[in-house]
Write a protein that holds these residues in place. Sequence first.
Motif, PDB file in Angstrom:
ATOM      1  N   MET A   1       0.833  -1.199   0.000  1.00 40.12           N
ATOM      2  CA  MET A   1       0.000   0.000   0.000  1.00 40.12           C
ATOM      3  C   MET A   1       0.871   1.254   0.000  1.00 40.12           C
ATOM      4  SD  MET A   1      -3.055   1.273   0.115  1.00 40.12           S
ATOM      5  CE  MET A   1      -3.495   3.009   0.221  1.00 40.12           C
ATOM      6  N   ALA A   2       1.877   1.274   0.871  1.00 41.17           N
ATOM      7  CA  ALA A   2       2.768   2.429   0.931  1.00 41.17           C
ATOM      8  C   ALA A   2       3.544   2.587  -0.370  1.00 41.17           C
ATOM      9  CB  ALA A   2       3.731   2.290   2.113  1.00 41.17           C
ATOM     10  N   LEU A   3       3.966   1.463  -0.968  1.00 42.38           N
ATOM     11  CA  LEU A   3       4.695   1.536  -2.238  1.00 42.38           C
ATOM     12  C   LEU A   3       3.824   2.115  -3.346  1.00 42.38           C
ATOM     13  CD1 LEU A   3       6.618  -1.862  -2.242  1.00 42.38           C
ATOM     14  CD2 LEU A   3       7.620   0.418  -2.191  1.00 42.38           C
ATOM     15  N   SER A   4       2.584   1.659  -3.425  1.00 37.86           N
ATOM     16  CA  SER A   4       1.673   2.165  -4.449  1.00 37.86           C
ATOM     17  C   SER A   4       1.390   3.643  -4.246  1.00 37.86           C
ATOM     18  CB  SER A   4       0.357   1.374  -4.419  1.00 37.86           C
ATOM     19  OG  SER A   4       0.592   0.011  -4.614  1.00 37.86           O
ATOM     20  N   THR A   5       1.170   4.021  -2.983  1.00 38.04           N
ATOM     21  CA  THR A   5       0.911   5.424  -2.687  1.00 38.04           C
ATOM     22  C   THR A   5       2.148   6.261  -2.966  1.00 38.04           C
ATOM     23  OG1 THR A   5      -0.594   4.686  -0.948  1.00 38.04           O
ATOM     24  CG2 THR A   5       0.020   7.000  -0.934  1.00 38.04           C
ATOM     25  N   ALA A   6       3.326   5.719  -2.662  1.00 37.39           N
ATOM     26  CA  ALA A   6       4.563   6.446  -2.945  1.00 37.39           C
ATOM     27  C   ALA A   6       4.716   6.695  -4.441  1.00 37.39           C
ATOM     28  CB  ALA A   6       5.758   5.659  -2.410  1.00 37.39           C
ATOM     29  N   PHE A 143      -5.992  -3.811  -1.842  1.00 36.66           N
ATOM     30  CA  PHE A 143      -5.545  -2.454  -1.558  1.00 36.66           C
ATOM     31  C   PHE A 143      -4.693  -1.840  -2.675  1.00 36.66           C
ATOM     32  CE2 PHE A 143      -6.056  -4.430   2.674  1.00 36.66           C
ATOM     33  CZ  PHE A 143      -7.019  -3.576   3.192  1.00 36.66           C
ATOM     34  N   ILE A 144      -4.047  -2.668  -3.467  1.00 38.27           N
ATOM     35  CA  ILE A 144      -3.093  -2.135  -4.448  1.00 38.27           C
ATOM     36  C   ILE A 144      -3.805  -1.338  -5.539  1.00 38.27           C
ATOM     37  CG2 ILE A 144      -1.309  -2.717  -6.117  1.00 38.27           C
ATOM     38  CD1 ILE A 144      -0.549  -3.131  -3.201  1.00 38.27           C
ATOM     39  N   VAL A 145      -4.845  -1.928  -6.142  1.00 36.29           N
ATOM     40  CA  VAL A 145      -5.544  -1.242  -7.239  1.00 36.29           C
ATOM     41  C   VAL A 145      -6.136   0.093  -6.790  1.00 36.29           C
ATOM     42  CG1 VAL A 145      -7.517  -1.374  -8.818  1.00 36.29           C
ATOM     43  CG2 VAL A 145      -5.988  -3.331  -8.570  1.00 36.29           C
ATOM     44  N   PRO A 146      -6.832   0.168  -5.646  1.00 39.18           N
ATOM     45  CA  PRO A 146      -7.330   1.474  -5.213  1.00 39.18           C
ATOM     46  C   PRO A 146      -6.229   2.494  -4.965  1.00 39.18           C
ATOM     47  CG  PRO A 146      -8.455  -0.271  -4.027  1.00 39.18           C
ATOM     48  CD  PRO A 146      -7.338  -0.922  -4.777  1.00 39.18           C
ATOM     49  N   SER A 147      -5.101   2.045  -4.433  1.00 39.68           N
ATOM     50  CA  SER A 147      -4.027   2.983  -4.133  1.00 39.68           C
ATOM     51  C   SER A 147      -3.355   3.513  -5.391  1.00 39.68           C
ATOM     52  CB  SER A 147      -2.975   2.309  -3.243  1.00 39.68           C
ATOM     53  OG  SER A 147      -2.315   1.271  -3.940  1.00 39.68           O
ATOM     54  N   LEU A 148      -3.584   2.863  -6.528  1.00 39.84           N
ATOM     55  CA  LEU A 148      -3.001   3.321  -7.799  1.00 39.84           C
ATOM     56  C   LEU A 148      -3.913   4.305  -8.528  1.00 39.84           C
ATOM     57  CD1 LEU A 148      -1.563  -0.049  -9.185  1.00 39.84           C
ATOM     58  CD2 LEU A 148      -0.255   1.906  -8.335  1.00 39.84           C
ATOM     59  N   SER A 149      -5.050   4.652  -7.951  1.00 43.38           N
ATOM     60  CA  SER A 149      -6.008   5.499  -8.652  1.00 43.38           C
ATOM     61  C   SER A 149      -5.392   6.815  -9.123  1.00 43.38           C
ATOM     62  CB  SER A 149      -7.214   5.781  -7.740  1.00 43.38           C
ATOM     63  OG  SER A 149      -8.144   6.626  -8.391  1.00 43.38           O
ATOM     64  N   GLN A 150      -4.658   7.493  -8.231  1.00 40.33           N
ATOM     65  CA  GLN A 150      -4.062   8.771  -8.607  1.00 40.33           C
ATOM     66  C   GLN A 150      -2.946   8.617  -9.626  1.00 40.33           C
ATOM     67  OE1 GLN A 150      -6.462  11.109  -7.690  1.00 40.33           O
ATOM     68  NE2 GLN A 150      -4.656  12.374  -7.418  1.00 40.33           N
ATOM     69  N   VAL A 151      -2.376   7.413  -9.722  1.00 42.73           N
ATOM     70  CA  VAL A 151      -1.313   7.184 -10.704  1.00 42.73           C
ATOM     71  C   VAL A 151      -1.830   7.436 -12.115  1.00 42.73           C
ATOM     72  CG1 VAL A 151       0.132   5.398 -11.774  1.00 42.73           C
ATOM     73  CG2 VAL A 151      -0.007   5.581  -9.278  1.00 42.73           C
ATOM     74  N   TRP A 152      -3.039   6.946 -12.408  1.00 45.29           N
ATOM     75  CA  TRP A 152      -3.580   7.090 -13.762  1.00 45.29           C
ATOM     76  C   TRP A 152      -3.848   8.562 -14.082  1.00 45.29           C
ATOM     77  CZ3 TRP A 152      -1.808   2.748 -14.418  1.00 45.29           C
ATOM     78  CH2 TRP A 152      -2.126   1.649 -13.623  1.00 45.29           C
ATOM     79  N   LEU A 153      -4.360   9.299 -13.118  1.00 46.27           N
ATOM     80  CA  LEU A 153      -4.567  10.732 -13.330  1.00 46.27           C
ATOM     81  C   LEU A 153      -3.234  11.442 -13.548  1.00 46.27           C
ATOM     82  CD1 LEU A 153      -6.361  13.287 -13.334  1.00 46.27           C
ATOM     83  CD2 LEU A 153      -5.987  13.400 -10.855  1.00 46.27           C
ATOM     84  N   ASN A 154      -2.246  11.125 -12.723  1.00 43.35           N
ATOM     85  CA  ASN A 154      -0.950  11.785 -12.858  1.00 43.35           C
ATOM     86  C   ASN A 154      -0.296  11.487 -14.206  1.00 43.35           C
ATOM     87  OD1 ASN A 154      -1.047  13.007 -10.317  1.00 43.35           O
ATOM     88  ND2 ASN A 154      -0.156  11.222  -9.305  1.00 43.35           N
ATOM     89  N   LEU A 155      -0.398  10.234 -14.654  1.00 42.17           N
ATOM     90  CA  LEU A 155       0.189   9.883 -15.954  1.00 42.17           C
ATOM     91  C   LEU A 155      -0.491  10.638 -17.089  1.00 42.17           C
ATOM     92  CD1 LEU A 155       0.706   6.015 -15.565  1.00 42.17           C
ATOM     93  CD2 LEU A 155       2.479   7.790 -15.672  1.00 42.17           C
ATOM     94  N   ALA A 156      -1.815  10.745 -17.031  1.00 41.41           N
ATOM     95  CA  ALA A 156      -2.541  11.475 -18.073  1.00 41.41           C
ATOM     96  C   ALA A 156      -2.164  12.955 -18.069  1.00 41.41           C
ATOM     97  CB  ALA A 156      -4.051  11.310 -17.873  1.00 41.41           C
TER      98      ALA A 156
END
Length: 506
Positions: A1-6, A143-156
């Motif tokens: 979870m911390a890794l994904s959020t990081a 927990f991993i998939v939800p924690s990656l939510s902001q990743v997709w926005l940031n990449l876009a």
Amino acid sequence: MALSTALSRVLGLLRDILFFAALGTGVYSSAFIFAFTLPNLFRRLLGEGALTSALIPVLTEAWKRAGRQHAFQFLNKALTRLVLVLGLLSLLGAAIMLLLSLFPGLPDRWHLGGVLGMILFPYLIFVCLAAAMAAALNVARRFIVPSLSQVWLNLAMIGALLLPAVISDMTFLERVIVLCAGVLVGGVVQVMVPAWALAREGWEKRIDLGKDVRLDEFMLLLLPGLTGAAITQINVAVSRLLAFSLDEEAVAILYLANRLVELPLGVFAIAVMTVIYPSLASFAAEGSSREFEALFGRGFRLILSLTVPAAVGLAVLREPILELLFAWGLFTSREVSATTLPLLIFVTGLPFYALSTLYIRGFHARKDMKTPVNIALWVFVLNLLLSLCLMVPFRMNGLAVANVLSAAYGFLLLRHRLQSSVRFSSFHRARQALAKIVLATFVMGVVVSLLWAGAQALAISSKSISAIGVLVLIPVGVIVYLGCLQATGFEDWDEVSIVVKRIFYR
């Protein structure tokens, strides 16, 4: 979870670097931040706040008592109603932004902010649906998939910000319009990924307007929580509105300072809270008060052990961090100097921000939504009064001080109310842990300060000195802090070392 959020926070940091390098701190960056405030307000209001807090306990109970499929049926009913409400909110918000863009007599930044807000408002539909699906995944212990939510926005958004490098003759207006399009694309991906993950868990999406007794319970939990979250987010919006009224740069500088504080807040504190909240809700539903108390106390100590040194490290090394990461393109040394003091003010509030969120989740897990609402109202009133008093003599620094003071006041109220209702016996252990954390942090702060003073005396470029401050002194500070923490016999040492090792070595 911390890794994904990081990963999400690092990409968010890269996004902000590109944002300020491409747009600076002038009218276009300030107008975008102002326009994104309103749909982002609903993201925090529904996506990360009341919606998740209300949905998880109900879904958890449905899952335990009636099984997975019954929980998914309830989820479909909740999602159907959510789409209808969010669609209406999106249309209403876009209409308000359109009126703002056409209102005569306002400075140009207000008209531009209205146009961008009209484009961005549909984003709230995507991000809130994604948050509801993420809540269901958390109940399923995914927990991993939800924690990656902001990743997709940031990449876009990063892709949209890099587009001017390919099309070199883009105007500033075209750049900011493309960035808005990137936000919408990111929102679509944020919905698609958790929907795919839920489908693998057996969820079948369908429109369902049928009745369910759990919907009433969900609404009873949602409405008070929504009111409290609304007060908190209106608090943020009002502060940003006041900053937008000062000048063209204030809102962008305060946004950047706050974003740097949110980096450790998201990597450590929110990661801890997201993982423990479903278990807190489960213990509360089962009436397991001793397990609830033990888990909450562990979360309390872990958050303190991670946010206190992060705040001190960020305060000591704020100048090299800003210089190395953001002094590119249109963001010059002048903007770096203007950001250092607001950043220093904000970092003093980092532990209060983190612990307040933990306490609010503690109330929500026990299905007590009213107490955080009442406290949020007092915090809003205090922040507004302090902001109006301090913004005239101290400008944007006064707004930062008002935010920190009101956050500290809110934390004290939350702590007092939860202790009086739950009567934790583990707070004595928390005080012992805090003493060890403060001692280890003090040693770390002294060592890093002395090393930074020595680095500044080197006859090399400012970028090279800043690189030493960030790439060398931060790892040194982590090692010193962890060594001192272990030497003091910190109770949760094993968990702290695991989190830090995963972040730095994988």
